[in-house]
Design an enzyme around this catalytic site. Structure first.
Site, PDB file in Angstrom:
ATOM      1  N   SER A 198       0.822  -1.208   0.000  1.00  0.00           N
ATOM      2  CA  SER A 198       0.000   0.000   0.000  1.00  0.00           C
ATOM      3  C   SER A 198       0.863   1.268   0.000  1.00  0.00           C
ATOM      4  O   SER A 198       1.514   1.583  -0.984  1.00  0.00           O
ATOM      5  CB  SER A 198      -0.954  -0.045   1.199  1.00  0.00           C
ATOM      6  OG  SER A 198      -1.998   0.872   1.056  1.00  0.00           O
TER       7      SER A 198
ATOM      8  N   ASP B  46      10.248   6.159  -9.946  1.00  0.00           N
ATOM      9  CA  ASP B  46       9.823   6.936 -11.112  1.00  0.00           C
ATOM     10  C   ASP B  46      10.602   8.244 -11.222  1.00  0.00           C
ATOM     11  O   ASP B  46      10.973   8.668 -12.329  1.00  0.00           O
ATOM     12  CB  ASP B  46       8.325   7.227 -11.048  1.00  0.00           C
ATOM     13  CG  ASP B  46       7.478   5.979 -11.252  1.00  0.00           C
ATOM     14  OD1 ASP B  46       7.991   5.016 -11.841  1.00  0.00           O
ATOM     15  OD2 ASP B  46       6.317   5.971 -10.804  1.00  0.00           O
TER      16      ASP B  46
ATOM     17  N   LYS C  74      -0.772  -4.442  -3.177  1.00  0.00           N
ATOM     18  CA  LYS C  74      -2.061  -3.928  -2.685  1.00  0.00           C
ATOM     19  C   LYS C  74      -2.232  -2.503  -3.196  1.00  0.00           C
ATOM     20  O   LYS C  74      -1.739  -1.548  -2.607  1.00  0.00           O
ATOM     21  CB  LYS C  74      -2.084  -3.976  -1.151  1.00  0.00           C
ATOM     22  CG  LYS C  74      -3.270  -3.270  -0.487  1.00  0.00           C
ATOM     23  CD  LYS C  74      -4.592  -3.940  -0.795  1.00  0.00           C
ATOM     24  CE  LYS C  74      -5.680  -3.464   0.172  1.00  0.00           C
ATOM     25  NZ  LYS C  74      -5.981  -2.014   0.087  1.00  0.00           N
TER      26      LYS C  74
END
Length: 689
Positions: free
Chosen positions: A466, A477, A491
């Site tokens: 999560s 990124d 998740k």
């Protein structure tokens, strides 16, 4: 058993059968409140769920099959004829749900109930006859019958249960129990299961049916009865005056899914993910066998007042046979914020040209003291605030880079994931959230400036989930640092809890996406450099759950790149490989992980021949022991005589080993960070204007 005792047993059995017959004749019926809740739940699924849910005949067939799995996942009670009799219901569940006409599906439960009740009585009668097993021959028992066909007759199920009874007895015999103890323990097990079955009421039946309905959509959507509402999930977190573990059902067993950071179980060091709990006892008294017991019933046994002790009979995740259980003790306690707070340390390690200092910050969870924050307390505790303090302390100690350890971090407050990313970037987007209507909300860090712009490596594992995945994905990124470890949990969905007129529904309403547009759902975050793991991804993680939503993408957002780690990955992986191939702990992790995968694939059945069963178990444990002792010899440690001693030493807090197996991942992450820093500096120097 004496004739008098047998007569007493028979009289009691007759009375129980008369009572049970009275219950069986009363066909359970859904209440008006349940009918209304079913229609409300159907509407919530159709118009509120993230996925495009169509309650049609195609869905009905899937949900009907799941209902059968909920009732009889191991194909051990119902026959082919039973299932065929109710087969016309296969395409009616959608209409039944929308109209609240649930009675036919209660009737299917009643058939299962009758078969299960008769089976447990059969087992008790079989025990009354005395067990005369010889534990010889070539007979084997299939371990998992989830995909097995339905039995053609009751006689075939009799044969199956005869083997299951023999296996249960053999498991106890190998554990050095005598004949009387074996029969006593098995009688308690089956009487307990029969008693719990006979206590089933309409609310329980409705809950099972709704579990099938919601579970056919995705694993995180679920119905909570009024009584279950306080627990929030069938996978219950035992944090308030409990042991601090997330449990889930796994066939007949209850499995440890994860440990609450800073909780009693984690502090005790006696439980690990994928361990199976087969017995629960209080500080005094007998151990209660919980094989076949409902998850919420097991949870109730484990819960208790702060300061009290619970005893668990546990089969370790790596055990090759259910006979290899061990008893552990955990003192129940509450989980305090201080126990979950970020902590740091400085590692001094030899790397290439000398000794280097690397800071390590461990973040167990994404937390914030909401009460203090809402009260306006300027000194409220949060992950971001605590990590910022640790960064400042590390910089004062002259560190050359930071490893942020998010292993076992199951997530927490989304706002903290956003603000934590902000400590390492100037400002910018951090995560996209897409709702059921396709609308995308963009979250990010709005504060100008970063408090740390030096070399950074994020360490993750399968239990990083999560918010941890949002953080790791953003760092990757942005090119802000490297992500190393094992692929994360996956998740990537958001749930809300909505009230029904009767009970509540936990509904998947949205999905997380990285700023690159990739979802974290199902696949998780793929590290730049992958480490071996002893956590089996087929047992733990989103991809191991039935009907998990798929991975997909949305459009990326605009963001700046802080670095270009991809330029150096080939060199970094080669250097890592060179170290890993010669480090005893890394070699052990890779070999043990491969052995675990092979064992899982090969162990599809167990022998009911005592000598062969023990030989098979000993052969596999000999492989595990050889790997462990190979590692210990390379580290200059004393060899072990038994494989189970390795787990015992961990439980006892053995200080002989200066560098535990899991610590090698932190050290290697630090080495990778230093490699990356060196390569990046060299690249910048070579390409400076």
């Amino acid at each position: 058993m004496s004739p008098l005792a047998h007569m007493g047993r028979s009289m009691a059995l007759l009375a129980a059968l008369l009572l049970a017959t009275g219950v069986a004749l009363a066909q359970p019926e859904p209440t008006d409140a349940q009918r209304r809740a079913a229609t409300e739940l159907a509407e919530a699924l159709r118009y509120g769920h993230y996925a495009d849910v169509s309650l049609d005949d195609s869905w009905s067939r899937r949900a009907f099959e799941r209902y059968l799995d909920v009732l009889d996942s191991q194909r051990a009670f119902l026959t082919e004829q039973d299932v065929a009799e109710f087969h016309p219901l296969e395409e009616q569940l959608d209409d039944a749900l929308l109209d609240g006409e649930l009675a036919p599906f209660f009737s299917l439960y009643q058939r299962y109930h009758e078969r299960a009740e008769a089976r447990f009585e059969w087992l008790l009668e079989r025990l009354d006859q005395g067990l005369d097993f010889t534990y010889e021959g070539e007979q084997r028992l299939e371990v998992d019958r989830e995909d097995a066909p339905w039995a053609e007759s009751t006689q075939i199920l009799d044969e199956l249960w005869e083997r299951r009874l023999k296996n249960a007895a053999l498991t106890l015999v190998i554990s050095d129990q005598d004949e009387e103890q074996v029969e006593t323990n098995l009688r308690q097990r089956y009487e307990g299961q029969l008693n719990r079955l006979q206590q089933t009421n309409e609310e329980d039946i409705f809950g099972l049916l709704m579990a099938a309905v919601t579970g056919s959509i995705d694993p995180h959507t679920g119905y909570l009865s009024p009584r279950q509402g306080e627990s929030f999930d069938i996978q219950m977190r035992l944090s308030l005056e409990g042991i601090g573990a997330l449990l889930q059902a796994d066939g007949e067993y209850v499995k440890v899914a994860s440990l609450v950071p800073g909780g009693p179980a984690e502090r005790a060091g006696v439980l690990e993910p994928a361990d199976r709990i087969v017995g629960v006892g209080q500080e005094d008294g007998d151990m209660v066998n919980v094989v076949g017991m409902r998850l919420d019933s097991v949870v109730e046994l484990i819960r208790g007042p702060k300061g009290s002790v619970v005893r668990l009979d546990v089969v370790p995740a790596q055990a090759v046979d259910m006979t290899r259980s061990k008893e552990v003790q955990i003192t129940r306690d509450t989980v305090k914020l201080e126990d979950q707070a970020a902590q740091s340390e400085v590692l001094e390690l030899e790397h290439d040209d000398g000794v280097h200092r690397v800071g390590v910050i461990t973040v167990p969870t994404f937390y914030v003291d909401f009460d203090a924050w809402q009260a306006g307390d300027e000194e409220y505790r949060s992950t971001t605030r605590d990590v910022a303090k640790e960064i400042e302390a590390l910089q004062n100690q002259g560190i050359e880079g930071i490893v942020l350890d998010l292993r076992n971090n199951g997530g927490g407050a989304l706002q903290e994931a956003n603000s934590l990313i902000g400590l390492f970037i100037d400002r910018g987007p951090t995560v996209q959230v897409r709702d059921a209507r396709g609308r995308i909300s963009l979250y990010g860090d709005t504060d100008t400036g970063a408090i740390y712009d030096g070399p950074l490596t994020v360490l993750v594992n399968r239990l990083s989930a999560s918010a941890s995945e949002i953080f790791a994905g953003a760092i990757q990124d942005y090119g802000r640092g490297l992500v190393v470890g094992t692929p994360t949990f996956g998740k990537g969905t958001v749930q809300t809890l909505n009230e029904l007129s009767h009970g509540e529904i936990k509904l998947t309403r949205a999905k997380f996406y990285r700023i690159s547009g990739e979802s974290t759902q199902h696949r998780g975050v793929e590290p730049d450099i992958i480490f071996p793991s002893l956590i089996d991804p087929e047992l733990i993680g989103e991809s191991s759950l039935d009907n998990a939503l798929d991975w997909d993408t949305v459009r990326s957002v605009q963001y700046r790149e802080y670095g270009e780690p991809w330029r150096f990955l080939e060199t970094l992986r080669a250097r890592h490989r060179e170290r890993a191939d010669t480090h005893p702990n890394f070699v052990y992790l890779e070999q043990q992980a491969e052995l675990n995968r092979r064992m899982r694939k090969e162990t599809t059945s167990v022998s009911l021949n005592r000598e062969l069963r023990q030989a098979e178990t000993e052969a596999l444990e000999a492989e595990q022991l050889a790997l462990e002792n190979q590692r210990r010899e390379a580290l200059g440690l004393e060899p072990l005589e038994e494989w189970t001693d390795a787990r015992d030493e961990e439980d006892d807090g053995d200080q002989e080993e200066e560098e535990p197996v899991e610590q090698v991942q932190v050290l290697e992450a630090a080495h990778i960070l230093l490699d990356y820093s060196q390569l990046e500096n060299n690249y910048r120097f070579a390409h400076r204007e």
